[in-house]
Design a protein around this motif. Structure first.
Motif, PDB file in Angstrom:
ATOM      1  N   SER A  13       0.828  -1.209   0.000  1.00 26.62           N
ATOM      2  CA  SER A  13       0.000   0.000   0.000  1.00 26.62           C
ATOM      3  C   SER A  13       0.865   1.263   0.000  1.00 26.62           C
ATOM      4  O   SER A  13       0.537   2.264  -0.658  1.00 26.62           O
ATOM      5  CB  SER A  13      -0.941   0.002   1.208  1.00 26.62           C
ATOM      6  OG  SER A  13      -0.214  -0.043   2.423  1.00 26.62           O
ATOM      7  N   THR A  45       2.299   1.661  -3.474  1.00 31.01           N
ATOM      8  CA  THR A  45       1.209   2.061  -4.368  1.00 31.01           C
ATOM      9  C   THR A  45       0.890   3.538  -4.206  1.00 31.01           C
ATOM     10  O   THR A  45       0.756   4.280  -5.191  1.00 31.01           O
ATOM     11  CB  THR A  45      -0.055   1.221  -4.080  1.00 31.01           C
ATOM     12  OG1 THR A  45       0.226  -0.159  -4.335  1.00 31.01           O
ATOM     13  CG2 THR A  45      -1.217   1.666  -4.967  1.00 31.01           C
ATOM     14  N   LEU A  54      -1.763  -2.077  -7.053  1.00 32.01           N
ATOM     15  CA  LEU A  54      -1.689  -2.626  -5.693  1.00 32.01           C
ATOM     16  C   LEU A  54      -1.455  -4.127  -5.710  1.00 32.01           C
ATOM     17  O   LEU A  54      -0.560  -4.638  -5.020  1.00 32.01           O
ATOM     18  CB  LEU A  54      -2.982  -2.310  -4.940  1.00 32.01           C
ATOM     19  CG  LEU A  54      -3.081  -2.924  -3.531  1.00 32.01           C
ATOM     20  CD1 LEU A  54      -2.007  -2.358  -2.609  1.00 32.01           C
ATOM     21  CD2 LEU A  54      -4.479  -2.689  -2.937  1.00 32.01           C
ATOM     22  N   GLY A  57      -7.262  -2.032  -0.548  1.00 33.72           N
ATOM     23  CA  GLY A  57      -7.602  -1.426  -1.830  1.00 33.72           C
ATOM     24  C   GLY A  57      -8.941  -0.713  -1.786  1.00 33.72           C
ATOM     25  O   GLY A  57      -9.104   0.366  -2.378  1.00 33.72           O
TER      26      GLY A  57
END
Length: 254
Positions: free
Chosen positions: A38, A41, A67, A140
């Motif tokens: 995360s 990302t 992700l 996500g």
């Protein structure tokens, strides 16, 4: 045989549940991979060129594909290492803690005991895989990456399979820990597998090398054929048999 395996599995599962090594490894795999994925990302989406350069082709993706791609990339190396360390400990600690001698007096045979160790490791790995995949999915969603379309579900499914296959590919660590009479040879073997997998992937032959194939498949499904992915099962089957045979031949004086 079935009764003996059930009894041995019950004991090994209790050991596993009480182990600080296993609990720590679980947190590192589930939370560590999710946090790292995360963070990378978010950094890429915010225009961090240094992070984007490290991600390679993944930097050109966005949203869920970014992700899940980063998570698969981290799992490919980190997951295999974590499962290899855990399995090396499960098998090798009997030698390093000098408890192996007591196993010769047990009514359950040594091959059954090590089979229970391998099976308990696999059951634990499945739970870890489910937890990791669920946490990535939740992350996500919280990051607002969009709806769960078919490609997202496929990517999450590949993440689940990749994590389980990483645990199966760690099986050589059990054999090395047995021959080396301790956890360190198993850990060294796991690291060697990771290095060789990276080299073969860079050389373009990773699809034919079982430790590298699952990661390539998770990132780019079209680059790995069904026979190449199926060939991954040769590793756990072969090294399970070698480990069980090695435990059957164990002697107290060596």
């Amino acid at each position: 045989m079935t009764t003996s395996l059930t009894a041995a599995l019950d004991v090994e599962l209790r050991k596993l549940a009480a182990s600080r090594v296993i609990r720590t490894t679980t947190v590192l795999v589930v939370a560590g991979i999710t946090i790292l994925a995360s963070a990378l990302t978010s950094a890429t989406r915010n225009g961090n060129d240094q992070i984007a350069a490290q991600l390679g082709p993944l930097a050109d993706t966005d949203g869920w594909m970014l992700l899940t791609g980063v998570a698969a990339q981290v799992t490919a190396a980190g997951g295999l290492l974590a499962f290899g360390v855990a399995l090396s400990w499960l098998v090798g600690r009997e030698f390093s803690d000098a408890t192996i001698t007591g196993l010769f007096a047990q009514p359950v045979s040594r091959p059954v005991i090590v089979s229970a160790k391998l099976l308990s490791h696999l059951l634990w790995a499945v739970l870890v895989a489910v937890a990791l995949t669920a946490l990535i999915a939740l992350t996500g969603t919280l990051l607002g990456l969009g709806a769960w379309h078919a490609d997202v579900r496929s990517a999450l499914g590949r993440q689940l399979v990749l994590t389980i296959l990483s645990a199966l590919l760690a099986t050589p660590a059990a054999w090395a820990a047995t021959l080396g009479r301790g956890p360190l040879p198993g850990i060294a073997t796991t690291i060697a597998l990771i290095v060789i997998a990276q080299v073969t992937a860079v050389a373009g032959a990773g699809a034919w090398f079982p430790p590298a194939a699952p990661a390539l498949w998770a990132l780019q499904p079209d680059t790995v054929s069904a026979p190449q992915l199926t060939a991954v099962t040769v590793v756990p089957v072969t090294f399970t048999a070698l480990t069980v045979a090695a435990w059957a031949r164990l002697q107290l004086d060596r």
